[in-house]
Every structure is written in structure tokens, then in C-alpha cells.
Motif scaffolding. Structure first.
Motif, PDB file in Angstrom:
ATOM      1  N   GLU A 261      -4.289   7.472  -2.488  1.00  0.00           N
ATOM      2  CA  GLU A 261      -3.367   6.165  -2.279  1.00  0.00           C
ATOM      3  C   GLU A 261      -3.420   5.041  -3.486  1.00  0.00           C
ATOM      4  O   GLU A 261      -4.202   5.078  -4.286  1.00  0.00           O
ATOM      5  CB  GLU A 261      -3.786   5.752  -0.913  1.00  0.00           C
TER       6      GLU A 261
ATOM      7  N   GLY B  34       1.081   5.184   0.363  1.00  0.00           N
ATOM      8  CA  GLY B  34       0.418   6.297   1.049  1.00  0.00           C
ATOM      9  C   GLY B  34       1.550   7.490   1.100  1.00  0.00           C
ATOM     10  O   GLY B  34       2.702   7.313   0.823  1.00  0.00           O
ATOM     11  N   ARG B  35       0.846   8.412   2.027  1.00  0.00           N
ATOM     12  CA  ARG B  35       1.864   9.452   2.447  1.00  0.00           C
ATOM     13  C   ARG B  35       3.022   9.342   3.125  1.00  0.00           C
ATOM     14  O   ARG B  35       4.066   9.833   3.062  1.00  0.00           O
ATOM     15  CB  ARG B  35       0.918  10.593   2.897  1.00  0.00           C
TER      16      ARG B  35
ATOM     17  N   ARG C  90      -3.760   3.627  -8.528  1.00  0.00           N
ATOM     18  CA  ARG C  90      -3.844   4.549  -7.770  1.00  0.00           C
ATOM     19  C   ARG C  90      -5.230   4.994  -7.850  1.00  0.00           C
ATOM     20  O   ARG C  90      -6.090   5.161  -8.886  1.00  0.00           O
ATOM     21  CB  ARG C  90      -2.894   5.703  -7.989  1.00  0.00           C
TER      22      ARG C  90
ATOM     23  N   ARG D 299       0.918  -1.262  -0.340  1.00  0.00           N
ATOM     24  CA  ARG D 299      -0.068  -0.130   0.127  1.00  0.00           C
ATOM     25  C   ARG D 299       0.878   1.237  -0.013  1.00  0.00           C
ATOM     26  O   ARG D 299       1.832   1.596   0.995  1.00  0.00           O
ATOM     27  CB  ARG D 299      -0.929  -0.135   1.386  1.00  0.00           C
TER      28      ARG D 299
END
Length: 352
Positions: free
Chosen positions: A261, A224-225, A327, A222
């Protein structure tokens, strides 16, 4: 007549070398200089035969090179149809995928992937056929062909997986029957034991909910930020073809993909790749470094991972590697007055 034209086209490159060879024979048999035994005559005769031989070799090489170029063009087109790149955008999702084949000169190996938009959500498959390279293409074709139909027809993800199992089983039985004919025409025993496919089947719904069925395949990352983190793994099913699927198919529902994400799907050739010292490829570290500067377009991320993988292995892959990035570029449902609450996910420009 068409067959005659084909034969003429294939023999055309040999016309000039044959003419040169005929000239050399005529020179040797009819030319007075060639009948002499002096040094000058021997030099002239050697030059004529050398020229004729060189022309013959060059003509054959030119014909074979042209045939090889045509065969490669046809093979590349067929491979692109079999493992076609996904569309850059699919029902609000941005996608990119690519494969590195361990077989020299092949664009497709033993890995497979596909993504389709259906009334049930975007359905994605990624898999790895036992073995690699061109011999695995039959199983790849069987699984992908079945998925492209079943993804639209089956309302439940489990129904899609069972369709894939049946398609692979038919392929394995047909191949075993060709390789080891059984007396009386019945199916050979143990056809499914020789080949299997690890496979991950996903369904991404409009609200970002991700359903998964995993047949002994690596779980995705995964993105993500905060970087890359492995998706929480559920209990996998056996690989397709190795054992029959159980009566109950536990669908994994523990993942949600919010806007902005992404998921990285991959085959085990990525994490199993080693350098000259035997060190495994640090896939998660490469992903974290790529995401350190902010969001990265899916195609650019795959390019970075492929480049790092080739540097790590020195370009010597021992297994096929497939990557797919998905995404979520959908907007959140606005809960505020008009003009607020819209999706403001920064989208990096697509690489040219």
C-alpha cells in the motif's frame, strides 16, 4: 585581469555590429555615392544603414540570449539542489515526488518536500508556504535545511517540528528586519504574522506504523487495492509561523502502511485547482481511475495526476502543486517455514 576578461567576453557579441555601424558612418561621410542626392544614392545609403542596424540588433539579441541561457542554467541547478528529487527507494519504501510551479519558468515554487532515512524510521515532510513562486523560496530553504538536520538528530517527531518552527522564525525575523528596519536594531514586531507554512511531518517505522504531526496541511490519501481513501484526520496544529506551537504536540498514530500500500501526500494546490467553469480538480476520482488496473509505480502515478491536472486547468495553474507517493515495498516477516510468507507484492516496472 579576470574582470577585464569578463568585460571582453560580454562586449565580444557587439564587435561585429559595431564594425558594421562604423562602415555605415564611413560610407555616409566619405563615399562619393553617399554624397549624391539621386534616388540610387538614397537607396544604397538606406541599404547600408539597414544592414548595419539589423546587425546591431541581432548582435545584442544574441548576447542577451546567451546570458539568459546561462542564468537559467544556474537557476535550474540551484533549484534542483534546494528541492532535490527523493531517491527511488529508501529503506524499503518506493518514493517519487514532483512539483508544478505557478511561476512561469520556475522549477521550484512555494511548496516543499523531503524524505530521509534515519535510525528512527523514514521521516518525510511536505509543506506549502503562504504565497507561491520565487518569493517563497527563502522560507522553503529555511524549512528544508532545518529538516535535513533535525530529522537525524531528534529522537522524537515533536522535536523535529520545533526545530522547523525555530528555523522558520529566524528566517521571518531576518527578512522583516531587511524589509522594515527597526530603530535601535531590535527585532521588528509581528515578523511571524506576515508568513506561515502549512506542513505535514511523517515518520514511517519498520513495522509500517505511521506517526504524523499536521500543521493545518491536507491529510494524505491511502492507496490500496480498493482505490484511494482519505487518511482519518486528527486535530491539526496551527500553521508554522502563524502562531506558536502548543506545549503538547499530539502525535497522530492512527495509520498503518502494510506492504503493497502507498500514501499520496499533496499540497492544497491540487484539490483547489479549477477549470474554466470553476469546478475543482477531482483528485480522488483521478487516483481511483489510475489504480483501477492494479498497482501503479509511484513515478507513473504522479505523472498521471500531473497530466490530468494540466488538462483540467488548461495549463493555467494559480498555485504551486507538489505531490509525493510513498509505497511500502518491504516484505512481511515470514511466520511460515523457509520459502513461504515472503512479500509477493506485484511491482510495476518503473517508467522509462
Amino acid at each position: 585581469m579576470p574582470r577585464t576578461r569578463t568585460c571582453i567576453r560580454r562586449l565580444a557579441p557587439l564587435a561585429l555590429p559595431a564594425l558594421w555601424g562604423a562602415v555605415a558612418v564611413v560610407w555616409k561621410l566619405a563615399c562619393p555615392i553617399a554624397q549624391q542626392g539621386g534616388t540610387a544614392a538614397r537607396i544604397a545609403t538606406s541599404a547600408v544603414f539597414f544592414t548595419a542596424g539589423t546587425g546591431l540588433v541581432l548582435g545584442v539579441h544574441h548576447g542577451l540570449a546567451r546570458e539568459l541561457k546561462q542564468v537559467r542554467a544556474v537557476a535550474h541547478a540551484a533549484q534542483r539542489v534546494l528541492l532535490r528529487p527523493p531517491p527511488p527507494s529508501l529503506d524499503g519504501l518506493s518514493l517519487a515526488a514532483a512539483q508544478l510551479s505557478a511561476a512561469r519558468g520556475a522549477a521550484v515554487g512555494g511548496d516543499l518536500y523531503e524524505a530521509v532515512a534515519t535510525p528512527h524510521g523514514v521521516r518525510i515532510v511536505i509543506g506549502d508556504v503562504r504565497g507561491h513562486g520565487l518569493p517563497a523560496l527563502g522560507a522553503v530553504a529555511a524549512v528544508l535545511g532545518s529538516f535535513r538536520e533535525a530529522a537525524h538528530d531528534e529522537p522524537e517527531l515533536g522535536g523535529v517540528l520545533r526545530r522547523l518552527e525555530r528555523a522558520l522564525g529566524r528566517h521571518l525575523r531576518d527578512r522583516a528586519r531587511e524589509e522594515h528596519p527597526a530603530p535601535g536594531g531590535w527585532d521588528p514586531a509581528g515578523a511571524s504574522a506576515e508568513e506561515f507554512v502549512t506542513l505535514l511531518l511523517l515518520e514511517i517505522r519498520r513495522d509500517g506504523t505511521v506517526l504524523a504531526l499536521n500543521c493545518e496541511h491536507p491529510w494524505p490519501y491511502r492507496l490500496g487495492r480498493t482505490g484511494a481513501e482519505p487518511v482519518p484526520a486528527g486535530e491539526p496544529l496551527p500553521p508554522l509561523g502563524a502562531f506558536p506551537l502548543p506545549d503538547e504536540l499530539p502525535v497522530h498514530r492512527g495509520v498503518t502502511l502494510p506492504p503493497g500500500e502507498a500514501l499520496l501526500l499533496y499540497t492544497d494546490g491540487a484539490e483547489d485547482a479549477r477549470d474554466a467553469a470553476g469546478r475543482f480538480f477531482p483528485l480522488q476520482d483521478v487516483l481511483d481511475a489510475a489504480l483501477d488496473g492494479g498497482p501503479v509505480h509511484p513515478a507513473a502515478l504522479i505523472h498521471r495526476v500531473h497530466a490530468a491536472l494540466l488538462r483540467h486547468t488548461g495549463g493555467r495553474l494559480t498555485d504551486d502543486v507538489a505531490l509525493m507517493v510513498v509505497r511500502n515495498d518491504r516484505c512481511r516477516v515470514p511466520a511460515q517455514p523457509a520459502g513461504q510468507g515472503l512479500c509477493r507484492t506485484p511491482i510495476a516496472p518503473s517508467p522509462r
